[in-house]
Design a protein around this motif. Structure first.
Motif: not given
Length: 324
Positions: A278-284
């Motif tokens: 979720e952190q990578d997706d939110l960052k993207w």
């Protein structure tokens, strides 16, 4: 040689294998086994169709939802995880399609070939095995059956003499109780009773003699019948053994829990699902759709004079002058 049981079992309806004609159940077993093979294969050919239809449904489901997914605003690792369900489903669809082909092509043809070899037919007589068993049983049973019929005949005759003796006894008793009956009449009735008793004893002797003859022949009869029966048992044992191997082979086709390809499909799917971050997706999203996007903030822009362009006429004149 076979021996008679010490204590005869009760069989009032004469259903025992040893009774005349009852071997036919064993004879019919060959035809029943052939039909059972047909039923088994019809069953699993239908299962093959189920596998094929399931494979098609999986493929249709995957195609439908892949197109829907492409139009949805999903992104990042979550989108890759959703996509992985469809790639996994396509692989499973191919697997179930191969199961269908294996059941139909491998097992179906295997049983058909085996049936042709195992159930040869005799012209106008059905299966050769059934014909041979029926003929052998009938030949072995015929002498004993003939003796049994003779025994039944003398048994009936003996029982009739018993009835006549009983009737004579009743008449003599009634005569002795009747004071008006003459002694001559009573004497005749007594003689009739004695004669009936003698006939009964003679009938019993014949009955015992025929029974002894039947009993002495029975061990040989049992031995011959059992030998034919064991041959039939051996053929049935081979059939059961073959169908056991067929069932085990079908099980191997259907048991996808031990299939390495299936294990790989679900292992990869699980790894993809576990990689959802979720952190990578939110960052993207932040960097591509949110505050992290590259932005040209407002600032003073110096004026730059426009580049002058030559007028069309001047360009045309220059072109003529340059011609020879």
């Amino acid at each position: 040689m076979a021996s008679l049981p010490k204590e005869p079992l009760e069989d009032p309806k004469k259903q025992s294998f040893w009774m005349p004609g009852n071997y036919v159940r064993t004879v019919r077993r060959t035809d029943q086994s052939f039909q059972a093979c047909n039923d088994i294969m019809a069953c699993f050919m239908e299962r093959a169709k189920v596998e094929k239809q399931y494979a098609q449904q999986l493929s249709q489901w995957s195609s439908k939802w892949k197109s829907i997914m492409d139009s949805r605003p999903l992104y990042g690792s979550l989108m890759r995880a959703w996509q992985c369900f469809f790639t996994s489903t396509e692989r499973l669809s191919a697997l179930h399609s191969s199961i269908s082909q294996s059941l139909a092509a491998e097992e179906g043809e295997r049983v058909k070939t085996w049936q042709k070899e195992t159930f040869p037919k005799k012209l106008f007589c059905g299966f050769k095995e059934s014909y041979d068993n029926r003929t052998s049983f009938s030949r072995a049973q015929k002498p004993w059956s003939k003796k049994l019929k003779k025994l039944e005949k003398v048994r009936v005759a003996y029982h009739k003499t018993c009835q006549r003796e009983l009737a004579a006894l009743d008449k003599e008793k009634q005569a002795n109780e009747n004071p008006e009956l003459s002694e001559e009449k009573k004497l005749k009735l007594a003689e009739a009773k004695e004669k009936a008793a003698e006939e009964k004893e003679k009938a019993r002797e014949r009955y015992e003699k025929v029974l002894e003859d039947l009993t002495s022949y029975t061990p040989r009869y049992m031995e011959e019948m059992e030998a034919i029966f064991e041959q039939s048992q051996e053929e049935e044992r081979k059939r059961i053994s073959f169908l056991k191997q067929v069932f085990l082979s079908i099980h191997r086709h259907l048991d996808i829990t031990n299939n390495e390809s299936v294990k790989a499909v679900y292992s990869e799917l699980h790894q993809t699902l576990m990689s959802i971050d979720e952190q990578d997706d939110l960052k993207w999203w932040k960097n591509n759709e949110g505050p992290g996007m590259p932005t040209d903030w407002p600032k003073i822009q110096e004026w730059a004079p426009p580049v002058k362009k030559l007028k069309r006429k001047k360009r045309n004149q220059k072109g003529k002058e340059s011609r020879p």
